[in-house]
Design an enzyme around this catalytic site. Structure first.
Site, mmCIF file in Angstrom:
data_model
loop_
_atom_site.group_PDB
_atom_site.id
_atom_site.type_symbol
_atom_site.label_atom_id
_atom_site.label_comp_id
_atom_site.label_asym_id
_atom_site.label_seq_id
_atom_site.Cartn_x
_atom_site.Cartn_y
_atom_site.Cartn_z
ATOM 1 N N ARG A 272 57.554 -7.803 58.528
ATOM 2 C CA ARG A 272 58.345 -8.769 59.292
ATOM 3 C C ARG A 272 58.998 -9.698 58.271
ATOM 4 O O ARG A 272 58.334 -10.324 57.452
ATOM 5 C CB ARG A 272 57.495 -9.525 60.308
ATOM 6 C CG ARG A 272 56.329 -10.322 59.749
ATOM 7 C CD ARG A 272 55.728 -11.199 60.846
ATOM 8 N NE ARG A 272 54.461 -11.790 60.457
ATOM 9 C CZ ARG A 272 54.330 -12.908 59.775
ATOM 10 N NH1 ARG A 272 55.406 -13.561 59.359
ATOM 11 N NH2 ARG A 272 53.139 -13.386 59.472
ATOM 12 N N HIS A 276 56.002 -15.453 61.748
ATOM 13 C CA HIS A 276 55.134 -14.772 62.715
ATOM 14 C C HIS A 276 55.612 -15.057 64.128
ATOM 15 O O HIS A 276 55.664 -14.169 64.976
ATOM 16 C CB HIS A 276 53.691 -15.252 62.547
ATOM 17 C CG HIS A 276 52.781 -14.803 63.655
ATOM 18 N ND1 HIS A 276 52.295 -13.521 63.737
ATOM 19 C CD2 HIS A 276 52.296 -15.461 64.735
ATOM 20 C CE1 HIS A 276 51.540 -13.406 64.823
ATOM 21 N NE2 HIS A 276 51.525 -14.566 65.434
ATOM 22 N N TYR A 286 52.796 -19.168 52.893
ATOM 23 C CA TYR A 286 51.782 -18.184 52.506
ATOM 24 C C TYR A 286 52.362 -16.935 51.856
ATOM 25 O O TYR A 286 51.624 -16.012 51.525
ATOM 26 C CB TYR A 286 50.927 -17.799 53.721
ATOM 27 C CG TYR A 286 51.705 -17.352 54.946
ATOM 28 C CD1 TYR A 286 52.158 -16.052 55.092
ATOM 29 C CD2 TYR A 286 51.973 -18.262 55.973
ATOM 30 C CE1 TYR A 286 52.868 -15.650 56.208
ATOM 31 C CE2 TYR A 286 52.683 -17.876 57.100
ATOM 32 C CZ TYR A 286 53.121 -16.564 57.217
ATOM 33 O OH TYR A 286 53.821 -16.187 58.350
#
Length: 372
Positions: A272, A276, A286
């Site tokens: 992706r 998210h 992250y």
């Protein structure tokens, strides 16, 4: 005394780890540069010229829907939205291999597959807003996008067994992410379907991150596909950025299941390229931009576009014209969703049970009397 060779292998833990790593080569037909690397696999896929173009149109539709949904979410006009950019081959090309009579059990990121099965766009928007009409499917063989991670595997297993008992020549298929493979429902669904030889196809879209948890911290298994073996399922790893490989693997898995051989598990290697979800996630907290840039070079629309342009089937003009058509369809969907009456408190209570109990009916009457 020397330990027998067979027993040495049993006790050779290093050998076991090597075998795990080497047991799942990745299926690829179209490489990052839009070049066919396996002509026989391309023929095996059996996609006609018209089907190739239709598949590209569906993938572009998914990308435009993602872009528009992202904007709507930022405007506060949607509720929950999980971006799909980068996963068009994993989602759309796999879905393209299934038939109208097959049952789809999606996760919350799998809105595009439902739309491709005939779920109206406006209902997708209503689902995101939490409106009950977004959970009505009429003649679409699909189920509401599952918010509980991995639970769709259990639902698909039950539906697959029902199809088998009714002797219907169809399958149930379900999607989850790499994070879903750590859930109990994930294994329970595959194990149940396997034990009853039910016609199901399970997908794990390995997009590298479960929210912020990287794949390397999700499990020590070198391949998620190995988890299918634990349930006795044929399991494979597919380049999830390659639409032809995704279609071929899904087509073969579906046929295996329909033929009465039981379920199949497919791990798709994808990514992706965005957040998210649009609910406050910042992927750069992250992961690095450099990593995203590297994956972007592999993304499915770029490689498939190159391939079709080389065949003379696709062009910038064709894509622009199609994008305009898709945007008009999405505009209509937004207008239709905006035109649906907003739910009242009394509606929520009334929709909970088919026949409300006495206490629920009293609450319905109370709130209706207050105009709520």
């Amino acid at each position: 005394m020397a330990v027998k060779d067979d027993n040495k292998q049993v006790l050779d833990f290093n050998l076991q780890m090597e075998k795990q790593t080497d047991s799942f080569p990745m299926l690829q037909v179209l490489n990052n540069d839009g070049e066919i690397v396996d002509e026989d696999a391309l023929k095996e896929a059996g996609l006609s010229d018209d089907q190739l173009v239709e598949l590209m149109k569906q993938m572009v539709f998914s990308r435009v829907l993602h872009e528009r949904s992202t904007k709507l979410a930022k405007q506060g006009r949607l509720g929950f939205y999980a971006p799909t950019i980068g996963e068009e081959a994993s989602q759309i090309a796999s879905n393209y291999a299934f038939e109208k009579g097959d049952w789809l059990f999606p996760g919350y990121r799998d809105i595009p597959q439902l739309v491709m099965k005939g779920w109206p766009i406006y209902k997708a928007f209503l689902w995101s807003r939490g409106h009950y009409e977004g959970n009505e499917f009429d003649d679409v063989n699909g189920w509401m996008p599952q918010i509980i991670i991995g639970a769709q595997y259990v639902e698909a297993a039950g539906a697959a067994l029902g199809l088998k008992m009714r002797k219907q020549p169809n399958v149930a298929y379900a999607y989850t992410g790499d994070g879903g493979t750590s859930q109990g429902d994930f294994y329970e669904g595959m194990n149940f379907a396997g034990a009853y030889n039910a016609p199901a196809v399970f997908f794990s879209q390995n997009n590298e991150y479960a929210i912020s948890t990287p794949r390397k911290l999700q499990t020590k298994a070198p391949h998620l596909a190995a988890k299918g073996w634990a349930a006795g399922l044929p399991s494979l790893v597919v380049d999830g950025m390659d639409p032809i490989a995704m279609y071929l693997a899904s087509k073969k898995a579906r046929q295996w299941a329909v033929d009465g051989n039981g379920p199949v598990f497919i791990e798709t290697i994808t990514n992706r390229l965005g957040a998210h979800s649009m609910s406050g996630d910042d992927p750069l907290r992250y992961r690095t931009q450099e990593e995203i840039d590297e994956w972007t070079k592999k993304e499915p629309l770029i490689r498939f576009r190159k391939y079709l342009e080389g065949l003379g089937f696709w062009s910038e003009e064709i894509e622009n014209d199609w994008t305009e058509v898709v945007n008009e369809q999405i505009d209509d969907g937004v207008k239709q969703a905006d035109g649906i009456d907003k739910q009242k408190i009394s509606d929520f209570i009334e929709q909970t049970l088919e026949v409300p109990g006495q206490a629920a009916q009293e609450q319905i009457n109370k709130f209706r009397g207050e105009g709520k």
